[in-house]
Write an enzyme that holds these catalytic residues in place. Structure first.
Site, PDB file in Angstrom:
ATOM      1  N   SER A 185      -2.482   4.944   0.396  1.00 30.78           N
ATOM      2  CA  SER A 185      -2.957   3.795  -0.378  1.00 30.78           C
ATOM      3  C   SER A 185      -2.006   2.601  -0.354  1.00 30.78           C
ATOM      4  CB  SER A 185      -3.193   4.207  -1.837  1.00 30.78           C
ATOM      5  OG  SER A 185      -1.976   4.598  -2.453  1.00 30.78           O
ATOM      6  N   LYS A 186      -0.829   2.750   0.232  1.00 28.21           N
ATOM      7  CA  LYS A 186       0.122   1.651   0.279  1.00 28.21           C
ATOM      8  C   LYS A 186      -0.326   0.594   1.286  1.00 28.21           C
ATOM      9  CE  LYS A 186       3.155   3.261  -2.688  1.00 28.21           C
ATOM     10  NZ  LYS A 186       2.458   4.453  -3.207  1.00 28.21           N
ATOM     11  N   ASN A 187       0.252  -0.606   1.194  1.00 23.34           N
ATOM     12  CA  ASN A 187      -0.107  -1.673   2.138  1.00 23.34           C
ATOM     13  C   ASN A 187       0.121  -1.241   3.586  1.00 23.34           C
ATOM     14  OD1 ASN A 187      -0.516  -3.086  -0.209  1.00 23.34           O
ATOM     15  ND2 ASN A 187       0.586  -4.917   0.459  1.00 23.34           N
TER      16      ASN A 187
END
Length: 372
Positions: A185-187
């Site tokens: 879910s991180k950039n």
């Protein structure tokens, strides 16, 4: 309309052939743990952040843990951080037998309140971990100024802030080490867990490289008691490909943040909604777009009913978690963090969102308050 909080399928679709080809190459090579693919990604990450060294590991949580280990933090030491954060920030401290000492946050940026930092320092303070929450750097000039005077190392929890910057210096080189997470879910997200530590200190880099493989530089010879925390080649090739698009995705998130602000103002919602504040020295990459709202839980239920995904980061500060009762904090110990936990709501912000989707999110929020 159905708008998930995060749509990883939309991000993957244009990269599918490139990523699957790279994964196929790893399968043909049969080299899965560390190795040249990981080294290539580490070098790319070092260039991207501006660090001299980048050391891959198994997760952002381990990046924090390894940083503390390399700095010699152990039983009886104290490490200062914030109570309004993901559990891993405090958990890494506790795993080493050290004590988390919390400092409240700023009400606008949700980051460590540097004005409260010095009073939390004691002779046992071994490190400070500011969190660059939601994609915006903490006040590193003030934090480093205090830490330098006390000769205390600063570890950046940059797990939500890859690509963020302060005064044109990227997160990851604003402290002794920078810790990154590649959770999906991180950039910059992988296809599983993964992490990275950046540093400009050669001795720290050497220690981190040793500690991530059971404290060993030469196979079966152990200089220290380390852990097994290695980045695998499959994650490295996926992340290396995605890194090429990271700034483009960040600009999409920033564009959507600007559009949200316009839409919220046009809808006359600022009596109900407090928009994210960006410090003038910061380049915000919006890992989350987090607003403060009245009647948060009712609004969230209404948005879910209307097909809009949201999340609460975070519903209970660390000092009120059951596992930290022994620290002796009470409700009211950190009022800014406690108020944030009751009011924050994160909205979809990923780069692939359309103007129609952004408009739907804001109009749905407007409908909720009109009917209240």
């Amino acid at each position: 309309m159905n708008i998930p909080l995060l749509d990883l399928k939309a991000q993957f679709k244009p990269l599918r052939a490139e990523i699957l080809s790279a994964i196929e190459s790893i399968c043909d090579e049969q080299g899965f743990v560390l190795g040249p693919r990981v080294v290539a990604f580490e070098e790319a990450m070092a260039r991207y952040t501006g660090a001299r060294y980048a050391i891959g590991c198994a997760s952002g949580s381990d990046a924090l843990l390894l940083s503390l280990m390399a700095l010699g933090v152990g039983h009886g030491d104290e490490v200062i951080t914030v109570p309004f954060t993901f559990f891993a920030t405090a958990g890494a401290i506790s795993r080493l037998g050290a004590k988390p000492v919390f400092v409240d946050i700023q009400p606008d940026t949700f980051n460590l309140d540097s004005a409260r930092l010095e009073q939390a320092i004691t002779p046992r303070t071994k490190a400070i971990i500011p969190v660059h929450l939601f994609g915006q750097c903490a006040d590193m000039a003030a934090i480093n100024g205090i830490a330098k005077g006390k000769k205390i190392p600063v570890i950046e929890d940059a797990c939500q802030a890859i690509g963020a910057a302060q005064n044109d210096v990227r997160a990851g080189v604003l402290g002794a080490t920078g810790c990154f997470s590649f959770f999906p879910s991180k950039n910059l997200g992988g296809f599983g867990d993964g992490g990275m530590i950046t540093t400009n200190d050669q001795a720290l880099a050497d220690s981190l490289s040793m500690l991530r493989v059971h404290g060993s530089r030469v196979r079966y010879l152990h200089e220290a008691i380390g852990i097994n925390s290695r980045l695998d080649a499959l994650q490295a090739v996926v992340l290396h490909i995605k890194l090429k698009y990271l700034d483009q995705w960040a600009e999409g998130r920033r564009r959507n943040a600007v559009r949200y602000e316009q839409l919220f103002k046009q809808a006359g919602l600022l009596d109900h909604v407090t928009l994210p504040a960006v410090h003038p020295s910061n380049f915000h990459v919006y890992n989350q777009y987090t607003i403060r709202v009245s009647r948060r839980d009712d609004l969230r239920a209404y948005l879910k009913e209307k097909g809009v995904g949201t999340e609460i980061y975070y519903p209970l500060p660390m000092h009120l978690q059951n596992c930290y009762k022994s620290l002796g904090y009470q409700k009211g110990s950190f009022p800014v963090s406690e108020q944030a936990a009751e009011q924050v709501l994160s909205l979809p912000i990923y780069a692939e969102l359309s103007d129609d989707q952004l408009g739907y999110v804001v109009e749905t929020i407007a409908q909720f308050y009109r009917r209240s």
